[in-house]
Design a protein around this motif. Structure first.
Motif, short mmCIF file in Angstrom:
data_model
loop_
_atom_site.label_atom_id
_atom_site.label_comp_id
_atom_site.label_asym_id
_atom_site.label_seq_id
_atom_site.Cartn_x
_atom_site.Cartn_y
_atom_site.Cartn_z
N ASP A 20 0.82 -1.21 0.00
CA ASP A 20 0.00 0.00 0.00
C ASP A 20 0.86 1.26 0.00
O ASP A 20 0.36 2.37 0.15
N ARG A 21 2.16 1.07 -0.14
CA ARG A 21 3.11 2.17 -0.26
C ARG A 21 4.00 1.89 -1.46
O ARG A 21 4.19 0.74 -1.85
N GLU A 22 4.56 2.97 -2.01
CA GLU A 22 5.45 2.77 -3.15
C GLU A 22 6.73 2.07 -2.71
O GLU A 22 7.21 2.23 -1.58
N LEU A 23 7.26 1.29 -3.62
CA LEU A 23 8.51 0.58 -3.42
C LEU A 23 9.29 0.67 -4.72
O LEU A 23 8.74 0.37 -5.79
N LEU A 24 10.52 1.11 -4.64
CA LEU A 24 11.40 1.14 -5.81
C LEU A 24 12.31 -0.08 -5.72
O LEU A 24 12.89 -0.36 -4.66
N ARG A 40 16.02 -2.73 -2.74
CA ARG A 40 14.67 -2.26 -2.47
C ARG A 40 14.72 -0.96 -1.67
O ARG A 40 15.42 -0.87 -0.68
N VAL A 41 13.95 0.02 -2.13
CA VAL A 41 13.89 1.33 -1.47
C VAL A 41 12.43 1.63 -1.18
O VAL A 41 11.66 1.90 -2.10
N PRO A 49 11.72 7.65 -2.87
CA PRO A 49 13.00 8.28 -3.21
C PRO A 49 13.78 7.39 -4.18
O PRO A 49 13.57 6.18 -4.23
N ALA A 50 14.64 8.01 -4.94
CA ALA A 50 15.51 7.27 -5.85
C ALA A 50 16.96 7.61 -5.50
O ALA A 50 17.55 8.51 -6.09
N LEU A 68 17.84 -2.79 -14.08
CA LEU A 68 16.43 -2.64 -14.42
C LEU A 68 15.74 -2.03 -13.22
O LEU A 68 15.87 -2.54 -12.10
N LEU A 69 15.04 -0.93 -13.43
CA LEU A 69 14.29 -0.27 -12.36
C LEU A 69 12.83 -0.66 -12.45
O LEU A 69 12.30 -0.88 -13.54
N ALA A 70 12.19 -0.70 -11.30
CA ALA A 70 10.75 -0.91 -11.26
C ALA A 70 10.21 -0.29 -9.99
O ALA A 70 10.91 -0.20 -8.99
#
Length: 122
Positions: A20-24, A40-41, A49-50, A68-70
């Motif tokens: 339910d939160r963004e994950l980079l 994982r960020v 953040p990146a 590879l980013l996702a």
């Protein structure tokens, strides 16, 4: 192995399931396109953040020639935002400067996705 978008999605979808939160996620890929490291960020409900230095240091530590980013959009809107595009350009430039190839940036929103490579953004 992550040879194409479909294989990347098979690897990535479980990492984003139920979030339910963004994950980079940055997949550091070897020459054989096997994942050498998964960085994982975590983010919040609307952004992530990146940390370019952290991502590139992680890739260099495992001598990954490709990255590879996702990331996910908990809102389920899979379309890239302007901020997503800016971040991708920044990371792409930094990768190019040190000889790492950014192969794609995939955004997963619910069951749908956007691939920067397929959209011709990168």
């Amino acid at each position: 192995m992550v040879r194409n978008t479909e294989e990347a999605l098979q690897y990535l979808r479980p990492l984003f399931a139920g979030k339910d939160r963004e994950l980079l996620v940055a997949l550091c890929l070897g020459g054989n396109l096997r994942v050498r490291r998964c960085i994982r960020v975590p983010g919040n409900e609307v952004s992530c953040p990146a940390p370019v230095r952290r991502i590139l240091n992680g890739a260099m530590q495992v001598r990954a020639p490709s990255l590879l980013l996702a990331h996910n959009h908990p809102s389920e809107d899979h379309r890239p935002s302007e901020a997503d595009q800016v971040m991708t350009r920044q990371i792409s430039r930094a990768c190019r400067d040190i000889g790492i190839r950014l192969v794609d940036h995939i955004i997963i929103g619910g069951e749908r996705y956007s691939s920067f490579r397929q959209l011709g953004i990168m």
